[in-house]
Design a protein around this motif. Structure first.
Motif, PDB file in Angstrom:
ATOM      1  N   LYS A 141      27.639  63.826 104.460  1.00 28.17           N
ATOM      2  CA  LYS A 141      28.082  63.958 102.839  1.00 28.17           C
ATOM      3  C   LYS A 141      27.334  62.681 102.258  1.00 28.17           C
ATOM      4  N   LEU A 142      26.195  62.093 102.898  1.00 27.50           N
ATOM      5  CA  LEU A 142      25.830  60.733 102.151  1.00 27.50           C
ATOM      6  C   LEU A 142      25.019  60.973 100.942  1.00 27.50           C
ATOM      7  N   ALA A 143      24.405  62.355 100.959  1.00 25.51           N
ATOM      8  CA  ALA A 143      23.593  62.782  99.846  1.00 25.51           C
ATOM      9  C   ALA A 143      23.634  64.207  99.693  1.00 25.51           C
ATOM     10  N   THR A 144      23.042  64.867  98.516  1.00 22.21           N
ATOM     11  CA  THR A 144      22.991  66.196  98.752  1.00 22.21           C
ATOM     12  C   THR A 144      21.770  66.618  98.892  1.00 22.21           C
ATOM     13  N   PRO A 145      21.530  67.684  99.262  1.00 20.95           N
ATOM     14  CA  PRO A 145      20.009  68.400  99.619  1.00 20.95           C
ATOM     15  C   PRO A 145      18.913  67.940  98.391  1.00 20.95           C
ATOM     16  N   GLU A 146      19.370  68.058  97.284  1.00 20.44           N
ATOM     17  CA  GLU A 146      18.512  67.897  96.083  1.00 20.44           C
ATOM     18  C   GLU A 146      18.169  66.489  96.104  1.00 20.44           C
ATOM     19  N   GLU A 147      19.337  65.478  96.079  1.00 21.17           N
ATOM     20  CA  GLU A 147      18.951  63.939  96.169  1.00 21.17           C
ATOM     21  C   GLU A 147      18.194  63.598  97.421  1.00 21.17           C
ATOM     22  N   ILE A 148      18.159  64.266  98.636  1.00 18.99           N
ATOM     23  CA  ILE A 148      17.449  63.833  99.699  1.00 18.99           C
ATOM     24  C   ILE A 148      15.987  63.960  99.386  1.00 18.99           C
ATOM     25  N   LYS A 149      15.668  65.282  98.510  1.00 22.78           N
ATOM     26  CA  LYS A 149      14.344  65.736  98.037  1.00 22.78           C
ATOM     27  C   LYS A 149      13.959  64.750  97.283  1.00 22.78           C
ATOM     28  N   THR A 150      14.748  64.246  96.238  1.00 27.51           N
ATOM     29  CA  THR A 150      14.215  63.260  95.220  1.00 27.51           C
ATOM     30  C   THR A 150      13.787  62.118  95.841  1.00 27.51           C
ATOM     31  N   ILE A 151      14.670  61.646  96.793  1.00 34.00           N
ATOM     32  CA  ILE A 151      14.440  60.293  97.427  1.00 34.00           C
ATOM     33  C   ILE A 151      13.004  60.429  98.438  1.00 34.00           C
ATOM     34  N   GLU A 152      13.034  61.398  99.055  1.00 31.72           N
ATOM     35  CA  GLU A 152      11.633  61.457  99.709  1.00 31.72           C
ATOM     36  C   GLU A 152      10.363  61.766  98.913  1.00 31.72           C
ATOM     37  N   ASP A 153      10.546  62.382  97.783  1.00 34.47           N
ATOM     38  CA  ASP A 153       9.271  62.425  97.020  1.00 34.47           C
ATOM     39  C   ASP A 153       9.017  61.080  96.346  1.00 34.47           C
TER      40      ASP A 153
END
Ligand code: ADP
Ligand code: UDP
Length: 238
Positions: A141-153
């Motif tokens: 629970k370090l980040a949500t799936p949406e947050e991880i997507k944003t961070i990668e982008d």
């Protein structure tokens, strides 16, 4: 804007509260550490260079549509930033094999990738910042799936922008580490710093190292390398 109480002293920076709960002041030190704090030293003038370089690069990234924590440079070593809750992931983007990638996978330093790689470490000093994948990050629970997507982008867009910029300075961007955070409304922004402490920067022609590897590997000319990379940035980023 005035510094109130010190909230945190890290390895490279101190963080202070201000009278605005949404803003912090970071103060860059000359202290240098490597190998999870095992190697300690100082690099004279590093704090000034990292502060100014990080601010200039973040302002440049903002212009390219990447939201960052940068607000205003207050002095040589001090900057006003938006307070975030740090996502406890160290995001590493690589264009060329070096450092831990070369070691883990037995690839000679300097091998150029067909496309950049991204990896995450769990930002946790006690555990030694272990590598993890996105499933692990979600399980913890370090980040949500949406947050991880944003961070990668954002991370790949930052790589494109920084790679292109450093090329104009005759510098090859080998790899770098980013940290992201959440503003009080949940918006993800780039935080922490972008500097020769957190990036590998090689002279494009000679492949001379112009970054913290000079300190990590006792190559000498550490202060000179930081001064040289800053000089090149100043000449190319108005
Ligand atoms: P470390 O904690 O690894 O020793 P530093 O000495 O650079 O690192 O300390 C700076 C600390 O401030 C880091 O923990 C970093 O995650 C955190 N930080 C960076 N930018 C912000 C920000 N905008 N808001 C809150 N914390 C931040
Ligand atoms: N990096 C960083 N902080 C860390 C680990 C790595 O800023 O805690 C940066 C490092 O400067 C390099 C990139 O991330 O630009 C990749 O580092 P690597 O995984 O190769 O680790 P190292 O060789 O430092 O062990």
């Amino acid at each position: 804007m005035e510094k109130l109480q010190q909230l945190y002293e890290g390895k490279a920076k101190k963080v202070f509260a201000t009278d605005d709960p949404e803003l912090l002041i970071v103060d860059y030190k000359d202290d240098a550490t490597a190998f999870n704090g095992l190697k300690k030293g100082t690099i004279a003038g590093k704090g000034v260079i990292n502060n100014q370089m990080s601010n200039r690069l973040m302002a440049y990234l903002e212009k390219q549509g990447i939201p960052t924590h940068f607000v205003k440079e207050l002095s040589d070593r001090e900057t006003l930033v938006k307070k975030v809750s740090i996502v406890p992931l160290e995001v590493i983007v690589r264009n060329i094999a070096a450092g831990s990638f070369s070691k883990h996978y037995g690839v000679e330093e300097g091998v150029v990738f067909d496309q950049p790689t991204i990896e995450f470490s769990y930002k946790n000093d006690a555990l030694g910042d272990p590598l993890l994948n996105t499933y692990h990050a979600l399980a913890l629970k370090l980040a949500t799936p949406e947050e991880i997507k944003t961070i990668e982008d954002y991370s790949f867009r930052i790589n494109d922008a920084l790679k292109a910029f450093w090329l104009t300075c005759g510098v090859t961007l080998v790899d770098f580490k980013l940290e992201f955070g959440r503003l009080s409304d949940g918006t993800i922004v780039l935080a922490d710093e972008i500097s020769p402490d957190t990036s590998r920067l090689w002279d494009s022609k000679t492949h001379e190292k112009l970054d913290k590897d000079r300190f990590r590997r006792d190559l000498g000319g550490v202060e000179e390398a930081y001064a040289e990379i800053m000089k090149r940035l100043e000449a190319h980023l108005k």
